[in-house]
Design a protein around this motif. Structure first.
Motif, PDB file in Angstrom:
ATOM      1  N   VAL A 121      48.246  16.254  31.968  1.00 14.29           N
ATOM      2  CA  VAL A 121      49.293  15.828  31.599  1.00 14.29           C
ATOM      3  C   VAL A 121      49.114  14.099  31.792  1.00 14.29           C
ATOM      4  CG1 VAL A 121      51.815  15.639  31.469  1.00 14.29           C
ATOM      5  CG2 VAL A 121      50.664  18.069  31.824  1.00 14.29           C
ATOM      6  N   VAL A 122      49.489  13.457  30.771  1.00 16.57           N
ATOM      7  CA  VAL A 122      49.378  11.861  30.640  1.00 16.57           C
ATOM      8  C   VAL A 122      51.028  11.459  30.762  1.00 16.57           C
ATOM      9  CG1 VAL A 122      48.613   9.854  29.505  1.00 16.57           C
ATOM     10  CG2 VAL A 122      47.455  12.045  29.276  1.00 16.57           C
ATOM     11  N   VAL A 123      51.087  10.568  31.812  1.00 19.31           N
ATOM     12  CA  VAL A 123      52.195  10.051  31.930  1.00 19.31           C
ATOM     13  C   VAL A 123      52.142   8.506  31.773  1.00 19.31           C
ATOM     14  CG1 VAL A 123      53.279  11.874  33.376  1.00 19.31           C
ATOM     15  CG2 VAL A 123      52.271   9.914  34.555  1.00 19.31           C
ATOM     16  N   LEU A 124      53.352   7.773  31.802  1.00 17.76           N
ATOM     17  CA  LEU A 124      53.100   6.200  31.365  1.00 17.76           C
ATOM     18  C   LEU A 124      53.939   5.593  32.732  1.00 17.76           C
ATOM     19  CD1 LEU A 124      52.283   3.758  29.624  1.00 17.76           C
ATOM     20  CD2 LEU A 124      54.433   3.855  28.418  1.00 17.76           C
ATOM     21  N   ASP A 125      53.460   4.653  33.535  1.00 16.28           N
ATOM     22  CA  ASP A 125      54.259   4.136  34.649  1.00 16.28           C
ATOM     23  C   ASP A 125      55.182   2.981  33.842  1.00 16.28           C
ATOM     24  OD1 ASP A 125      55.089   2.970  37.080  1.00 16.28           O
ATOM     25  OD2 ASP A 125      52.806   2.558  37.654  1.00 16.28           O
ATOM     26  N   ARG A 126      56.207   2.914  34.392  1.00 15.95           N
ATOM     27  CA  ARG A 126      57.253   2.379  33.880  1.00 15.95           C
ATOM     28  C   ARG A 126      57.868   1.465  34.774  1.00 15.95           C
ATOM     29  NH1 ARG A 126      61.216   5.419  29.606  1.00 15.95           N
ATOM     30  NH2 ARG A 126      61.419   6.784  31.505  1.00 15.95           N
ATOM     31  N   GLY A 127      57.294   1.341  35.746  1.00 18.86           N
ATOM     32  CA  GLY A 127      57.727   0.490  36.974  1.00 18.86           C
ATOM     33  C   GLY A 127      58.610   1.184  38.087  1.00 18.86           C
ATOM     34  N   PRO A 128      59.185   0.687  38.972  1.00 17.81           N
ATOM     35  CA  PRO A 128      59.995   1.278  40.151  1.00 17.81           C
ATOM     36  C   PRO A 128      61.588   1.721  39.834  1.00 17.81           C
ATOM     37  CG  PRO A 128      59.935  -0.988  40.475  1.00 17.81           C
ATOM     38  CD  PRO A 128      59.187  -0.860  39.237  1.00 17.81           C
ATOM     39  N   VAL A 129      62.000   1.290  38.541  1.00 15.35           N
ATOM     40  CA  VAL A 129      63.364   1.669  38.034  1.00 15.35           C
ATOM     41  C   VAL A 129      63.520   2.684  37.411  1.00 15.35           C
ATOM     42  CG1 VAL A 129      65.415   0.547  36.894  1.00 15.35           C
ATOM     43  CG2 VAL A 129      63.990  -0.679  38.382  1.00 15.35           C
ATOM     44  N   LYS A 130      62.372   2.946  36.171  1.00 21.39           N
ATOM     45  CA  LYS A 130      62.500   4.017  35.380  1.00 21.39           C
ATOM     46  C   LYS A 130      61.341   5.050  35.724  1.00 21.39           C
ATOM     47  CE  LYS A 130      64.115   1.309  31.415  1.00 21.39           C
ATOM     48  NZ  LYS A 130      63.527   1.271  29.942  1.00 21.39           N
ATOM     49  N   PRO A 131      61.792   6.383  35.464  1.00 19.46           N
ATOM     50  CA  PRO A 131      60.733   7.286  35.847  1.00 19.46           C
ATOM     51  C   PRO A 131      59.675   7.282  34.974  1.00 19.46           C
ATOM     52  CG  PRO A 131      62.695   8.421  34.966  1.00 19.46           C
ATOM     53  CD  PRO A 131      63.021   6.847  35.241  1.00 19.46           C
ATOM     54  N   PRO A 132      58.484   7.886  35.240  1.00 22.36           N
ATOM     55  CA  PRO A 132      57.322   7.820  34.445  1.00 22.36           C
ATOM     56  C   PRO A 132      57.485   8.760  33.211  1.00 22.36           C
ATOM     57  CG  PRO A 132      56.628   8.144  36.534  1.00 22.36           C
ATOM     58  CD  PRO A 132      58.049   8.110  36.509  1.00 22.36           C
ATOM     59  N   LEU A 133      57.174   8.203  32.039  1.00 23.03           N
ATOM     60  CA  LEU A 133      57.467   8.799  30.830  1.00 23.03           C
ATOM     61  C   LEU A 133      56.297   9.613  30.519  1.00 23.03           C
ATOM     62  CD1 LEU A 133      59.110   8.831  28.036  1.00 23.03           C
ATOM     63  CD2 LEU A 133      57.659   7.154  27.154  1.00 23.03           C
ATOM     64  N   VAL A 134      56.371  10.828  30.156  1.00 22.76           N
ATOM     65  CA  VAL A 134      55.431  11.736  29.682  1.00 22.76           C
ATOM     66  C   VAL A 134      54.938  11.731  28.087  1.00 22.76           C
ATOM     67  CG1 VAL A 134      54.742  14.215  29.630  1.00 22.76           C
ATOM     68  CG2 VAL A 134      56.232  13.498  31.354  1.00 22.76           C
ATOM     69  N   VAL A 135      53.814  11.002  27.823  1.00 20.44           N
ATOM     70  CA  VAL A 135      53.542  10.796  26.630  1.00 20.44           C
ATOM     71  C   VAL A 135      52.575  11.890  25.664  1.00 20.44           C
ATOM     72  CG1 VAL A 135      53.536   8.474  26.927  1.00 20.44           C
ATOM     73  CG2 VAL A 135      51.437   9.531  27.563  1.00 20.44           C
ATOM     74  N   GLY A 136      51.942  12.902  26.696  1.00 17.96           N
ATOM     75  CA  GLY A 136      51.108  13.766  25.906  1.00 17.96           C
ATOM     76  C   GLY A 136      50.357  14.751  27.012  1.00 17.96           C
ATOM     77  N   ILE A 137      49.579  15.442  26.608  1.00 15.09           N
ATOM     78  CA  ILE A 137      48.765  16.420  27.255  1.00 15.09           C
ATOM     79  C   ILE A 137      47.085  16.223  26.972  1.00 15.09           C
ATOM     80  CG2 ILE A 137      50.629  18.038  27.642  1.00 15.09           C
ATOM     81  CD1 ILE A 137      49.250  19.768  25.296  1.00 15.09           C
ATOM     82  N   VAL A 138      46.282  16.598  27.773  1.00 10.45           N
ATOM     83  CA  VAL A 138      44.908  16.502  27.738  1.00 10.45           C
ATOM     84  C   VAL A 138      44.482  18.052  27.383  1.00 10.45           C
ATOM     85  CG1 VAL A 138      42.690  16.062  28.551  1.00 10.45           C
ATOM     86  CG2 VAL A 138      44.569  14.499  29.078  1.00 10.45           C
ATOM     87  N   VAL A 139      43.847  18.107  26.080  1.00 13.40           N
ATOM     88  CA  VAL A 139      43.475  19.436  25.977  1.00 13.40           C
ATOM     89  C   VAL A 139      41.971  19.785  25.817  1.00 13.40           C
ATOM     90  CG1 VAL A 139      43.536  21.376  24.256  1.00 13.40           C
ATOM     91  CG2 VAL A 139      45.748  20.054  24.511  1.00 13.40           C
ATOM     92  N   GLU A 140      41.243  20.747  26.602  1.00 16.22           N
ATOM     93  CA  GLU A 140      39.929  21.032  26.292  1.00 16.22           C
ATOM     94  C   GLU A 140      39.719  21.808  25.225  1.00 16.22           C
ATOM     95  OE1 GLU A 140      37.316  23.590  28.852  1.00 16.22           O
ATOM     96  OE2 GLU A 140      37.207  21.676  29.684  1.00 16.22           O
ATOM     97  N   VAL A 141      38.878  21.049  24.142  1.00 18.12           N
ATOM     98  CA  VAL A 141      38.822  21.983  22.985  1.00 18.12           C
ATOM     99  C   VAL A 141      37.507  22.522  22.797  1.00 18.12           C
ATOM    100  CG1 VAL A 141      40.340  20.428  21.700  1.00 18.12           C
ATOM    101  CG2 VAL A 141      38.083  19.775  21.822  1.00 18.12           C
ATOM    102  N   PRO A 142      37.077  23.508  21.854  1.00 17.36           N
ATOM    103  CA  PRO A 142      35.746  23.835  21.795  1.00 17.36           C
ATOM    104  C   PRO A 142      34.741  22.640  21.989  1.00 17.36           C
ATOM    105  CG  PRO A 142      37.108  25.347  20.421  1.00 17.36           C
ATOM    106  CD  PRO A 142      38.174  24.244  21.142  1.00 17.36           C
ATOM    107  N   GLY A 143      33.688  23.022  22.501  1.00 19.65           N
ATOM    108  CA  GLY A 143      32.725  22.023  22.843  1.00 19.65           C
ATOM    109  C   GLY A 143      32.665  21.357  24.036  1.00 19.65           C
ATOM    110  N   LYS A 144      33.779  21.704  24.980  1.00 19.93           N
ATOM    111  CA  LYS A 144      34.281  20.991  26.107  1.00 19.93           C
ATOM    112  C   LYS A 144      34.476  19.660  25.929  1.00 19.93           C
ATOM    113  CE  LYS A 144      33.128  25.131  27.689  1.00 19.93           C
ATOM    114  NZ  LYS A 144      34.195  26.014  28.196  1.00 19.93           N
TER     115      LYS A 144
END
Length: 428
Positions: free
Chosen positions: A32-55
């Motif tokens: 899962v990919v998150v974006l660091d927004r500094g010490p005040v705001k919680p990290p934002l989840v921007v997407g997922i990493v999927v292993e597709v056929p072909g690895k």
């Protein structure tokens, strides 16, 4: 977004199948990919990493994820199949945040992140809300906390150290133990240098050897050079001799000799013998330890030998029949028995009665292109390699030839995806 709960723990998602709305499988969730927004705001989840056929690992934005249930993830079929590349302040939860040390805000000491919970806000965005941590020893004499106690804390109740702080890799390795070596190597290759070495150091010698064999040369050298000499020698012993020889050839001469001296004599001898051959010859890419039996051995004995777990499918496909001694270089090479022949004859049948003597071996000085033609002409998975005296010195398998003929960076090369399966830009 449809979920059974608005809070989802990442570790429970790893390895789940990802489907499009029609039920066609896109691949498997690996991070899962998150974006660091500094010490005040919680990290934002921007997407997922999927292993597709072909690895290959691709990025799927959270805006495309429509459902996360207990056993599957559903997203729109419009997915960009370009290889995932980490950007800027992005962090991978499993690869980078699991096992990270944090300081608890209540003053009770440090802890290690073992899982991360994410929740969906009213506006549809996902963010990191909680951490599942394992606490170390307490720093307060007023608290009677047990060592290794686990607890869930809100994101803002723990302070993370910097990205350069040393970090364990226990949780990451445990959550990816199901991966085949080539797939684990793919994940390792995509990490930054610091995290790659931390994860590699967490692996057992045998597992690390299997993974190293699937990595590009630069990654192999970096990881092996980071190990102390004793452990590096142990890992080399666990590798296939031809792969160990290729890796040692990339090292400075003094380091190479030190490692060879530390290896077990028999293992070092096999590797030294391979390193004596010129590049792009059969001898330089062969394995010196194929399945070798005398003509008196039976079909039953041969089948027992090819059942060994450590054998690759290509090596298990052929039994090379020789006069003693049976260690390479052997006595006179007599011929080969293919596994299909073993299945057609009764267990007591002697190999000498069914050996194929018409299939010529290749010289240890033959060019790789000649070996490739031999394999292709006769539809073989492995071919015998002999020296000038007609003694078997090893075998070349089809995967050895492919590794040699493919470009050095073939693992990192981008495959052009079918247009009908791609969507817009990476962050679409």
């Amino acid at each position: 977004m449809s979920t059974s709960s608005t809070r989802v723990f990442v570790a429970r998602l790893l390895g789940l199948d990802v489907f499009d709305p029609l039920g066609d499988r896109l691949g498997r969730l690996r991070d899962v990919v998150v974006l660091d927004r500094g010490p005040v705001k919680p990290p934002l989840v921007v997407g997922i990493v999927v292993e597709v056929p072909g690895k290959k690992r691709v990025f799927v934005p959270m805006t495309r994820v429509t459902s996360m249930e207990a056993g599957q993830i559903i997203c729109t079929g419009l997915v960009n199949l370009r290889r995932f590349e980490q950007r800027g302040a992005e962090m991978l939860v499993a690869a980078e945040l699991f096992d990270r040390r944090v300081i608890l805000a209540d003053g009770s000491g440090s802890a290690t992140i073992e899982d991360i919970a994410m929740e969906q806000a009213r506006n549809g965005d996902w963010y990191v809300s909680q951490l599942f941590v394992r606490r170390g020893h307490s720093v307060s004499p007023l608290r009677s906390l047990r060592r290794n106690e686990t607890l869930i804390v809100d994101w803002n109740e723990a302070y993370q150290g910097g990205r350069n702080e040393p970090q364990a890799a226990t949780t990451f390795v445990a959550s990816h133990e199901d991966l085949k070596p080539a797939d684990f190597a793919e994940a390792l290759h995509e990490m930054n240098d610091k995290r790659r070495l931390e994860v590699a150091n967490e692996l057992q010698d045998e597992r690390l050897a299997d993974v190293l064999q699937e990595l590009p040369d630069d990654d192999q050298v970096q990881i092996l050079s980071s190990l102390d000499l004793e452990r590096a020698a142990d890992v080399l012993e666990e590798m296939d001799p031809d792969d160990a020889a290729d890796l040692l050839a990339e090292l400075p001469e003094d380091q190479k000799e030190q490692l060879l001296q530390l290896m077990e004599p028999d293992d070092a001898e096999d590797v030294r013998r391979l390193m004596e051959y010129e590049e792009n010859t059969a001898g330089s890419i062969m394995t010196p330890v194929p399945v070798i039996l005398p003509p008196e051995a039976t079909v039953a004995e041969a089948l027992a030998h090819v059942r060994r777990e450590e054998l690759t499918p290509a090596l298990a496909s052929a039994i090379f029949v020789c006069r003693p001694p049976l260690e390479t270089p052997t006595g006179r090479y007599l011929g080969v028995v293919h596994i299909q022949q073993l299945l057609r004859y009764p267990p007591p049948e002697a190999l000498g009665n069914i050996v194929d003597t018409d299939l010529e071996p290749v010289s240890d000085h033959a060019a790789v292109s000649e070996v490739a033609r031999m394999l292709a002409t006769y539809n073989l998975n492995a071919v015998a390699v002999v020296n000038d005296a007609g003694r078997l010195v090893g075998a070349v398998t089809v995967d050895d030839v492919l590794d040699q003929l493919l470009p050095e960076d073939w693992r990192a090369q981008e495959e052009e995806p079918p247009q009908s399966m791609t969507g817009g830009a990476r962050r679409g």
